[in-house]
Design an enzyme around this catalytic site. Sequence first.
Site, mmCIF file in Angstrom:
data_model
loop_
_atom_site.group_PDB
_atom_site.id
_atom_site.type_symbol
_atom_site.label_atom_id
_atom_site.label_comp_id
_atom_site.label_asym_id
_atom_site.label_seq_id
_atom_site.Cartn_x
_atom_site.Cartn_y
_atom_site.Cartn_z
ATOM 1 N N GLU A 335 0.814 -1.223 0.000
ATOM 2 C CA GLU A 335 0.000 0.000 0.000
ATOM 3 C C GLU A 335 0.847 1.272 0.000
ATOM 4 O OE1 GLU A 335 -2.300 -1.067 3.375
ATOM 5 O OE2 GLU A 335 -3.594 -2.431 2.258
ATOM 6 N N ASP A 359 -0.521 -5.832 9.066
ATOM 7 C CA ASP A 359 -1.528 -5.067 9.804
ATOM 8 C C ASP A 359 -1.451 -5.478 11.271
ATOM 9 O OD1 ASP A 359 -2.482 -3.968 7.481
ATOM 10 O OD2 ASP A 359 -4.461 -4.898 7.570
#
Length: 588
Positions: A335, A359
């Site tokens: 990302e 994450d």
Amino acid sequence: MIQHPRIGIRPTIDGRRQGVRESLEVQTMNMAKSVADLISSTLKYPDGEPVECVISPSTIGRVPEAAASHELFKKSNVCATITVTPCWCYGSETMDMSPDIPHAIWGFNGTERPGAVYLAAVLASHAQKGIPAFGIYGRDVQEANDTDIPEDVKEKLLRYARAALATGLMRDTAYLSMGSVSMGIGGSIVNPDFFQEYLGMRNESVDMTEFTRRMDRGIYDPEEFERAMVWVKEHIKEGVDRNREDLILSKEEKEKQWEFVIKMFMIGRDLMVGNPRLAELGFEEEAVGHHALVAGFQGQRQWTDHFPNGDFMETFLNTQFDWNGIRKPFVFATENDSLNGVSMLFNYLLTNTPQIFADVRTYWSPEAVKRVTGHTLEGRAAAGFLHLINSGSCTLDGTGQATRDGKPVMKPFWELEESEVQAMLENTDFPPANREYFRGGGFSTRFLTKGDMPVTMVRLNLLKGVGPVLQIAEGYTLELPEDVHHTLDNRTDPGWPTTWFAPRLTGKGAFKSVYDVMNNWGANHGAITYGHIGADLITLASMLRIPVNMHNVPEEDIFRPKNWSLFGTEDLESADYRACQLLGPLHK
């Protein structure tokens, strides 16, 4: 050819001739040689070569000799200095005045000559001039003829050298953004001032259409592509397709997607570091790459809504092998989270090992685990744990299938065995991506990290009005009972790579509980490295002038420049903030 950054060793000496200096020449120069030998025999660059040291052309007793040493170091790509002495020297006359590289001074703890007095004097000069320096002073008195480096001194010398080399390895390289901001994630809003002023790096950017341009125009090595296809068919296990029936692609469509993601990997790599083979094919401009030490790929959503996602590319760039064999890993952020990319980069340069990008997904309390699974947590998991899981990509080294002394590890590429590569592949599969999230398809990476590995989770954040701040959590990976793992994993996306992590608690601050660690984490991502390297990270952060807002490193292991203590000795966190704010970024 670009030189490795080197450590400069400066033997300083009492400048008085007619007996004093002459009696100290051999001992002083031998100290310098012993430090150089320690560093070169212990530390390696990311390519596996021994770290190089440069020793001043003579001992340094007066300013002209300090200047001669400085000139040699400028020509030798010296990124940091270590001054050594067994005696009194003239402080500000012999010190290195370079303001943009780290400095350390080892004053020999002996009674015959006042090495400690010089150490205190020259550190005071460093503080007055605003040029930070690390002070190294052995705990125990040594005999004058003792040539051994005490263990406590070795530890500080090596900690300093590892961190200093990281500053040198980053300087004059680039962060390459492939795409732009992903889904409004703050870390992918790339801040060029931070990279330039704190790390000495530049920023480059390419649009994601560069991937399709290179595919359409054949700007990749076709022979490597054919070889890669054969290797992938032989070694990569396609996982279970968990998509709704109407979203499942045909076998032919999946075959095309495998071709696509392999090309993505090759193009992503070539964008970062170039590829001389492209010049042979007539693509001289593309062959040079972007001199990127770290990069990130936006992916979501503009790319992934239409094309196969970047999971395969990201996984194998961060992994230490591919169809070309075992090699050093790249540092590549999902990302385009540049701040997590930098966190990974710090870890990588300190350890030479690949990094897990994840994450920080869920805090599981003992009560919640008991309610959902009926299982009572115990051991390192007793206080609960964090579920670290990236949305589809992760280095295969994160499986923990490599071993050292029978225990799971993540190791440098030069230690990796072919059998360990096979074990990583056998314990990983690549399920088709969840097309509700990734409409263009692709293949995710699925594995479970082995338990009982010491790891450190790191995150760099940007705080308006302050700048970058670093947070560090040392702890261990966990191995849950199989049924418990599946129950918890199936509540999120079981097609993604999972690491169960228990931070080490201290009973205070952000480490009172695992919940507090999660609650104080500064962003949605973390960079996870093998080993407890929090102390090294704190040393590196102080060199770059980045304050640490949260850590669980024992106080006795914290090693910062001596003048940090002049900002206060009781509240070290506050002193760190004030020192970094006053001194400003290393490269500004």
